[in-house]
Design an enzyme around this catalytic site. Structure first.
Site, PDB file in Angstrom:
ATOM      1  N   TYR A  67       0.850  -1.190   0.000  1.00  0.00           N
ATOM      2  CA  TYR A  67       0.000   0.000   0.000  1.00  0.00           C
ATOM      3  C   TYR A  67       0.885   1.239   0.000  1.00  0.00           C
ATOM      4  CZ  TYR A  67      -3.788   3.122   1.677  1.00  0.00           C
ATOM      5  OH  TYR A  67      -4.707   4.121   1.834  1.00  0.00           O
ATOM      6  N   LYS A 106      -1.432  -1.265  -4.099  1.00  0.00           N
ATOM      7  CA  LYS A 106      -2.495  -0.275  -3.978  1.00  0.00           C
ATOM      8  C   LYS A 106      -1.849   1.088  -4.160  1.00  0.00           C
ATOM      9  CE  LYS A 106      -6.007   1.664  -0.888  1.00  0.00           C
ATOM     10  NZ  LYS A 106      -6.557   1.689   0.499  1.00  0.00           N
ATOM     11  N   ILE A 130      -9.767  -0.624  -4.553  1.00  0.00           N
ATOM     12  CA  ILE A 130      -9.949  -0.704  -3.102  1.00  0.00           C
ATOM     13  C   ILE A 130     -10.679   0.567  -2.705  1.00  0.00           C
ATOM     14  CG2 ILE A 130      -8.812  -0.781  -0.865  1.00  0.00           C
ATOM     15  CD1 ILE A 130      -6.619  -2.447  -2.133  1.00  0.00           C
TER      16      ILE A 130
END
Length: 304
Positions: A137, A165, A207
């Site tokens: 992330y 992400k 997401i």
């Protein structure tokens, strides 16, 4: 989970609290069921939207266990790792792996602002202590720590790193990563109001935040883009954009929980030091939510 499982819509669900600000485990299960029934591809628990910073490790494990039990193997459950130290992260990873989660989404260690060498070392240490697949992330806007496309190229030799992400809010990075490593990673957009653009540019997953209140609309946008029906996806997306703006800024948790409350009747309670919205902040958020509900698109028009 296989690499192909990291495609689609993944809600980062909120953590429901009761009036005493205690975690409501039954509400956690209800959230997981609500999302799965709406057609999402997996569920992420204990993220930033899930108030990870105010949850202790025992609560996170209990949430993971509840989500796994509710999903019953039907949809993957991904646990967010957002701890203050490498040791704490490894301990939590081991506990939630035993709880049965299917994958991890790993943030850089909190509080200390690590440089790229330290951040990559942290990620690699976690990978060495689990068999689970990992989403890396990257969110320099919120957490200051920033990994550039060339850093993801350096990490590409670790097979457990299956997805990224990308939440830098710089859509150029999508093609920069693809240019460096091709399709080595599943690229996932983590900025709600850049989702459609990022899906067109090459992200294969979303997401999402406002999905917690509007899962069917989120899934519809994703699937339309993937089917090449971008103009139709844009119609829904333009309706959605004011609502997606609630996912931006330091009080995004309060705003999104307020949206869930308005749409679904769920608890808007947040845990201190967060306070509920008041005054103009609350009024502005409620006006956006009210307008969105009044103009909610008819998804049957698009085959959903």
């Amino acid at each position: 989970m296989n690499a192909s499982d990291f495609e689609g819509v993944f809600p980062a669900i909120t953590t429901k609290m009761d009036a005493a600000e205690d975690v409501d485990i039954q509400a956690v299960r209800a959230d997981v069921r609500f999302q799965i029934d709406a057609g999402v591809d997996g569920v992420i628990v204990c993220g930033s939207l899930g108030e990870a910073s105010s949850l202790n490790a025992d609560e996170k494990v209990a949430i993971a266990e509840a989500a796994v039990a509710e999903a019953a193997g039907g949809s993957p459950i991904i646990m967010t790792i957002a701890e203050d130290s490498t040791r704490a992260a490894i301990d939590l990873v081991r506990r939630v792996e035993k709880a049965g989660v299917n994958g991890l989404m790993v943030l850089p260690a909190m509080r200390y602002l690590s440089d790229p060498r330290e951040t990559m070392g942290y990620f690699r240490t976690i990978a060495a202590n689990t068999e689970l697949p990992i989403i890396l992330y990257n969110n320099p806007v919120a957490y200051t720590v920033d990994l550039l496309p060339e850093h993801f190229q350096q990490l590409a030799d670790e097979k457990k790193f299956v997805a990224v992400k990308e939440s830098s809010a710089d859509t150029r990075r999508i093609n920069q990563i693809i240019d460096l490593v091709g399709d080595r990673y599943k690229l996932l957009i983590g900025v709600d109001d850049l989702a459609l653009e990022s899906l067109v540019l090459g992200c294969v997953g979303w997401i999402a935040g406002l999905v917690v209140a509007f899962p069917r609309e989120t899934v519809a946008i994703y699937r339309l883009v993937r089917e090449g029906r971008v103009a139709e996806a844009m119609e829904i997306y333009r309706w959605f954009l004011p609502l997606l703006s609630l996912d931006i800024g330091p009080k995004f948790v309060q705003k999104i929980k307020l949206a869930e409350h308005a749409v679904r009747g769920t608890s808007p309670v947040v845990r201190a030091p967060r306070y509920p919205l008041v005054g103009d902040e609350e009024a502005q958020a409620l006006a956006i939510i009210k307008r969105g509900l009044e103009n909610r698109p008819d998804l049957t028009k698009y085959g959903f």
